[in-house]
Design an enzyme around this catalytic site. Structure first.
Site, mmCIF file in Angstrom:
data_model
loop_
_atom_site.group_PDB
_atom_site.id
_atom_site.type_symbol
_atom_site.label_atom_id
_atom_site.label_comp_id
_atom_site.label_asym_id
_atom_site.label_seq_id
_atom_site.Cartn_x
_atom_site.Cartn_y
_atom_site.Cartn_z
ATOM 1 C CG ASN A 162 32.576 15.307 33.850
ATOM 2 O OD1 ASN A 162 33.004 14.561 32.985
ATOM 3 N ND2 ASN A 162 33.325 16.241 34.407
ATOM 4 C CD GLU A 191 35.025 16.759 39.071
ATOM 5 O OE1 GLU A 191 34.960 16.990 37.859
ATOM 6 O OE2 GLU A 191 34.328 17.324 39.903
ATOM 7 C CD GLU A 195 30.683 20.371 31.694
ATOM 8 O OE1 GLU A 195 30.999 21.495 32.039
ATOM 9 O OE2 GLU A 195 31.492 19.412 31.697
ATOM 10 C CD GLU A 222 27.893 21.406 36.640
ATOM 11 O OE1 GLU A 222 29.112 21.571 36.432
ATOM 12 O OE2 GLU A 222 27.299 20.354 36.371
ATOM 13 C CE1 TYR A 256 34.581 20.122 42.598
ATOM 14 C CE2 TYR A 256 33.773 22.331 43.069
ATOM 15 C CZ TYR A 256 34.157 21.370 42.164
ATOM 16 O OH TYR A 256 34.129 21.637 40.816
#
Ligand code: GAL
Length: 985
Positions: free
Chosen positions: A132, A134, A192, A287, A353
């Site tokens: 994942n 991003e 995830e 996370e 971020y």
């Protein structure tokens, strides 16, 4: 990125989430090579037999292509008091061409692991296959678009795709495990693995247990023996066949446009839910929110920092401790850069971020807040065996407060009270008394006078009872503990609160003690001695130092002053009993003989205070001697004057710029015979095109940067309209030409990832030849959040086109992206770095290309109509050693026009700027990509989507920060020069 579908799914299952799922017994792969270095029980992990809190920060080596800067970031993480760093590895980056792995140069993980070891951090390795993050494809490779069927389940085609990668990365991980002397203590397969889809797009409630088994087997076969963990997207009980079940959480949300007011109430069910799912392993959050991502056209990271700033850390991190979280990884602690088209369409070049360590590696205030908390936990071993036993909420009248009581089940003595605003988004300050349990019975604190315990809005505090600080027994403290150390037999205790608050500490002692205020105003200290305790109350100001006889030294400081303290060794083993006050960053401390040698960074005149054993006779800072004086309380103090030399930064506007047209394709004489012919008549893609040949870029090996299409037609006569359905990802744009005639552009907007366009043709004459040329953006491969879905295969290109008026005969379609596609030419900078523009295909973005024959023009003058130009210039930098001066390239953005710029620094694609969408206008370029000692080549593509053309408003090199110190020599990343590309077109 958390997609909307994920949020919806989360809402649907969140309630069910606390219902435990049966752990799929019998599926667990027997781990090969037994190891007993990293173990666990129901409370925490152990490393080498020692119970440890794993406090970790996430960084992505692939988002920092300068190997020598890893140590800088890792030392900054270590200085927080953390003991671990967690990483993702991006499969698509290292296997851009199927079967050919690139672990060289900036893609080599070894320097990162070596730096982690040098900094004294353990590593949690998370190689995917899916991550994942991003990132482009969420880590999945572009060539995967041609691998038929579902991804992220046990589909045999997918299995054959990922196995070589896991084997390759797995061996690198295995070699660097703690069992082999390396830093890796934990490994995470997948990420995830929490939501699942059927081929028809409906949700499937069932995870693919066979896929999980295959992954664990592959980890095993690669020689990974450290514990495996999962990262469930909520406590949903997925992928429990790993050794230690874990999950993630982003409690403050991502609404950067509405900071703090949008904060949800913190959750209180984590511990119970964890215990239901995984009662025999530590509560592990793989996370936890360290910042936020931000989309094209978003609020920008400075705004996200207001959402996820120091207040968020105070409220929500302490709430994670209230759930007895004993592995905590902050995502991200340093985000880095989506250089070289590494982003998914949901983000832009910066992956700052709003993290504690900014993209330019400077430290935000949040960094210092996290440091206070991590330092406290590291000296509070009872926390590791403490669990919540009581959550009290006071909602009716008076303060709206939540108090979670943690009780040390093993030591059976200590308690931690985590006290927070129940509605931290609200703007309420509270002052009240707290009832606590102590070995001296129930007490209502503060005890002395009429003082109250203050809890400002957006805040949370930890109150302790029966807390041992070495030989000192603290009955309770309403002041928060920063750290404590026993130095030459004297206990030094650092306590803090907000300025002006009153705070109280009670120490068990059966002898009368002399209370001597050695620094600060004595009228801010009151105390009461009984036969068993000494209770002191402070009105907290900048700093008060109090000696209790000669064996206890209390520092009571306000929060901002608390930020100044550094503990180079947070272990309680007393290997290095030293506390330092002062400096922007303390990197290392070590004794060499009687000299305490310190290294770190300063900005401005710094007064250091050294709290160290008598053995320390002299002090050095970055090798320079600091002269010190003895303070009234027996520590040493010395002044250090920072030198941050002035540097000459070239004015980019005044440089000599050269340029060429980078769209020769729209001239009538252009020859595209060397381009790839789009001749596939079928695709494995689930979305079947309506075009006579497949016009999906990934079907032909192009996965990043600009894509160009050229359709060759013979007119039937009377064609008056061209219609197309095209897709490029959020914020994409495209321009269309008929031969050399510009038809128009879709200038893009933050959300649309596809567009249907209609363009008027000036009625084609029968039998005339026409080429429709389309220049489009590829905003990155989509992520693939659901197991079993194929979203990352979302096409880039045309799904349909048609003509109005008459139907021409198609001769053929040609396309290009980066030169070579998956067989890309620049091994040093990787497959993602280049796009399909002419100048890039030719390699003109590289240093060393001779542009002397090009005409002169500055990008500030720009292009006079629609189209694209390519600009080059060179400049020198001469930044001295011994400083850290991060530099960015900044664009003026007062008037928003439709144009797009790609930035190439010494050949490295380091930013994509969209003037009318933003939000990013400032692009940090790290030292090592920028040559700080010599020549730099800066190249820009400028794509104008407007009839009136486009010019940069301004472009500047900006020194963003100046500190003395730094990590030491930073070697430039390999930046191979231009060589003729014989196969280029
Ligand atoms: C998590 C995911 C990460 C990242 C994060 C948001 O759901 O595991 O990879 O995407 O969300 O930044």
């Amino acid at each position: 990125m958390v997609s909307f579908s994920k949020i919806a799914l989360f809402a649907a299952v969140a309630q069910a989430a606390v219902i435990p799922q049966e752990s799929p017994t019998g599926l667990k792969v027997k781990r090969s090579g037994d190891q007993d270095i990293v173990t666990w029980d129901k409370y925490s992990f152990f490393v080498n037999g020692e119970r440890v809190l794993i406090y970790s920060g996430e960084v992505h080596p692939f988002r920092n292509p300068v190997q020598d800067l890893h140590l800088d970031v890792l030392q900054k993480i270590k200085a927080l008091g953390f003991n671990a760093v967690s990483i993702y590895v991006h499969w698509g980056v290292v296997e851009y061409e199927r079967g050919k792995f690139n672990w060289d140069g900036v893609f080599n993980l070894q320097p990162f692991f070596d730096a982690a070891k040098a900094a004294g951090l353990w590593v949690i390795a998370r190689p995917g296959p899916y991550i994942n993050a991003e990132s482009a494809g969420g880590g999945l490779p572009g060539w995967g678009a041609r691998v038929e069927g579902q991804w992220r389940n046990s589909n045999a085609n997918y299995t054959a795709a990922w196995q070589p990668y896991i084997n390759s990365v797995g061996k690198i991980i295995a070699k660097n495990q703690i069992t082999n002397g390396g830093p890796i203590i934990i490994a995470q397969p997948e990420n995830e693995y929490s939501g699942f889809m059927n081929p028809d797009g409906t949700l499937n409630p069932q995870e693919d247990l066979e896929y999980e088994r295959l992954l664990l087997e592959a980890f095993d076969e690669a020689g990974i023996v450290v514990p495996t963990v999962s990262n469930d997207a909520w406590i949903g009980g997925h992928f429990t066949s790993v050794d230690v079940y874990g999950y993630d959480n982003y409690p403050a949300g991502f609404d950067c446009a509405n900071p703090i007011s949008s904060w949800p109430d913190p959750p209180d069910y984590f511990y119970a839910a964890h215990r239901d799912v995984a009662p025999n392993t530590p509560n592990s959050i793989l996370e936890y929110q360290g910042g936020a991502f931000d989309p094209w056209g978003g609020a920008g990271f400075e705004q996200c920092y207001k959402l996820i700033g120091p207040e968020m850390v105070r409220v929500y991190y302490k709430n994670a401790y209230a759930s007895a979280t004993h592995l905590l990884n902050i995502y991200m602690i340093f985000g880095g850069t989506n250089w070289g088209h590494l982003t998914n369409p949901g983000g832009y070049s910066s992956y700052d971020y709003a993290a504690a360590i900014a993209e330019d590696r400077t430290l935000r205030e949040k960094y210092y807040e996290i440091k206070l908390q991590a330092n406290f936990l590291m000296v509070s071993p009872a926390y590791l065996t403490s669990v919540p036993v009581n959550v009290q909420k006071f909602p009716t009248s008076g303060p709206n407060i939540t108090i979670t009581e943690l009780w040390d089940e093993v030591g059976e003595k200590q308690r931690f009270y985590i006290i927070r605003q129940s509605k931290p988004s609200e703007n309420t300050n509270s002052a009240f008394k707290v009832d606590i349990e102590t070995s001296a019975g129930q007490l209502t604190v503060p005890q002395l006078g009429n003082a109250a315990f203050s809890l400002p809005a957006h805040d949370s505090k930890i109150l302790v009872t029966d807390y041992p600080a070495g030989p000192v027994d603290i009955l309770y403290s309403t002041l928060e503990i920063l750290t404590w150390k026993v130095i030459d037999g004297k206990t030094v205790l650092l306590l803090y609160a907000n300025t002006g608050e009153s705070g109280e500490i009670s120490v068990l002692t059966n002898t009368a003690r002399k209370v001597d205020v050695r620094r600060g105003k004595s009228n801010t200290v009151t105390f009461k001695q009984t036969s068993s305790s000494l209770t002191l109350q402070f009105v907290v100001g900048h700093e008060t130092v109090v000696a209790l006889d000669d064996d206890i030294l209390l520092y009571v400081v306000d929060r901002v002053n608390a930020y100044n303290f550094w503990v180079p060794d947070v272990n309680l083993k007393d290997d290095l009993p030293v506390i330092i006050k002062g400096g922007y960053l303390l990197r290392t401390a070590k004794f060499s003989g009687n000299t305490l040698a310190l290294t770190g960074d300063t900005n401005g005149t710094t007064v250091f205070e050294v709290i160290a054993p008598k053995k320390a006779q002299a002090y050095t800072w970055n090798g320079k001697r600091i002269d010190t004086d003895l303070t009234r309380h027996g520590t040493q103090e010395g002044r250090y004057r920072t030198t941050t030399p002035r540097v000459d930064i070239p004015d980019l506007a005044r440089l000599k710029w050269k340029y060429i047209n980078t769209l020769p394709e729209v001239s009538n004489s252009y020859d595209d015979s060397n381009w790839v012919t789009a001749d596939h008549t079928s695709t494995t893609n689930k979305i079947k095109p309506l075009t006579p040949v497949v016009l999906y870029a990934s079907d032909y090996g192009f996965h990043s940067g600009n894509i160009l299409w050229r359709g060759h037609f013979t007119a039937a006569g009377g064609e008056s309209e061209f219609n197309l359905s095209i897709q490029g990802g959020n914020a994409f744009a495209y321009s269309v030409w008929d031969n050399d005639k510009y038809l128009g552009s879709f200038t893009g907007a933050p959300a649309p990832s596809a567009h249907n366009g209609t363009y008027t043709l000036s009625s084609w004459a029968k039998d005339s030849n026409h080429v429709i040329t389309i220049l489009q953006d590829h905003m990155g491969l989509e992520q693939n959040w659901f197991g079993g879905e194929e979203n990352f295969k979302s096409f880039r290109g045309l799904s349909d086109y048609s003509f109005g008026g008459a139907n021409p005969t198609l001769k053929h379609w040609k396309l290009t992206g980066n030169l070579g596609g998956e067989k890309f030419v620049d091994w040093a900078r990787g497959g993602y770095n280049e796009g399909g523009l002419f100048a890039i295909r030719k390699g003109y973005h590289l240093p060393g290309f001779d542009d002397s024959k090009w005409a002169s023009k500055s990008p500030l003058k720009g292009i006079s109509g629609p189209g694209a130009e390519f600009y080059r210039t060179t400049f020198n930098l001469n930044i001295p050693d011994g400083v850290d001066y991060p530099i960015s390239i900044d664009f003026g953005n007062k008037v928003k026009e439709s144009y797009r710029v790609e930035i190439y620094v010494n050949g490295w694609q380091f930013g994509k700027y969209i003037d009318d969408i933003g939000p990013q206008t400032s692009f940090p370029i790290p030292q090592g990509i920028l040559n700080y000692k010599g020549e730099n080549t800066l190249a820009l593509s400028l794509w104008s989507l407007e009839d009136g053309g486009a010019a940069l408003e301004s472009i500047d090199l900006v020194v963003r920060n100046k500190v003395e110190g730094g990590v030491g020599a930073v070697k430039n990343s390999p930046a191979p020069n231009y060589t003729v590309r014989p196969s280029s077109y």
